[in-house]
Design an enzyme around this catalytic site. Structure first.
Site, short mmCIF file in Angstrom:
data_model
loop_
_atom_site.label_atom_id
_atom_site.label_comp_id
_atom_site.label_asym_id
_atom_site.label_seq_id
_atom_site.Cartn_x
_atom_site.Cartn_y
_atom_site.Cartn_z
N HIS A 49 0.85 -1.19 0.00
CA HIS A 49 0.00 0.00 0.00
C HIS A 49 0.88 1.24 0.00
O HIS A 49 2.05 1.18 0.42
CB HIS A 49 -0.91 0.00 1.23
CG HIS A 49 -2.01 -1.01 1.17
ND1 HIS A 49 -2.99 -1.12 2.13
CD2 HIS A 49 -2.27 -1.98 0.24
CE1 HIS A 49 -3.82 -2.11 1.79
NE2 HIS A 49 -3.40 -2.64 0.67
N GLU A 91 1.08 3.82 1.89
CA GLU A 91 1.66 4.19 3.19
C GLU A 91 2.87 3.31 3.52
O GLU A 91 3.91 3.80 3.95
CB GLU A 91 0.63 4.01 4.32
CG GLU A 91 -0.64 4.81 4.17
CD GLU A 91 -1.75 4.03 3.47
OE1 GLU A 91 -1.47 3.39 2.43
OE2 GLU A 91 -2.88 4.06 3.95
#
Ligand code: ZN
Length: 155
Positions: A55, A57
């Site tokens: 992801h 992040e």
């Protein structure tokens, strides 16, 4: 003043969301900022990396760790275009970032548990400031359009 800075960094995160889209990924982008400098950038890369944990992040945190040669990012701020999922919340807790700023809210996640609940049960001495809805429309539009296009291709 703080708001303008938040907006500027979110614009950078959004740039990486568009980059993810160009690569055929779900358009989500993230940047990690320490003392007004970018220490890590990331965009969703799960498809190209064959990695369910890739992801935006996580990618930004990994890049920052390599750059500053540390796994803790005390006093830094993570900007992400969409509200982090539970896995990314866990990574945020482990990284000890100070502030989380996100654009669009995830309806799916909000129905089950709120970010407050997740962070409430984290380490007792860890305090995270959360700011949401920064460039909310731009951040959700790119996702809505992406999924609309995907759905129309499936019909
Ligand atoms: Zn996530």
């Amino acid at each position: 003043m703080i708001y303008r800075k938040d907006k500027n960094w979110m614009k950078v995160a959004l740039k990486y969301a568009y980059y993810a889209q160009e690569k055929g990924e779900v358009p989500i982008g993230a940047v990690l900022i320490f003392q007004e400098r970018i220490i890590g950038v990331g965009w969703n890369s799960s498809i190209s990396e064959n990695d369910p944990t890739a992801h935006a992040e996580i990618m930004a945190l990994r890049a920052a760790g390599k750059k500053i040669k540390n796994y803790r990012f005390i006093n830094s701020t993570l900007y992400v275009t969409l509200q982090p999922c539970i896995m990314c919340c866990g990574a945020i807790i482990n990284s000890r970032i100070k502030r989380l700023v996100f654009g669009a809210q995830c309806n799916k996640l909000d129905n089950k548990c709120s970010l407050k609940d997740i962070f409430l049960h984290s380490e007792q001495d860890y305090k995270l400031t959360i700011k949401k809805n920064i460039m909310k429309n731009e951040c959700s539009d790119i996702l809505l359009k992406f999924f609309q296009k995907k759905r129309s291709l499936m019909l």
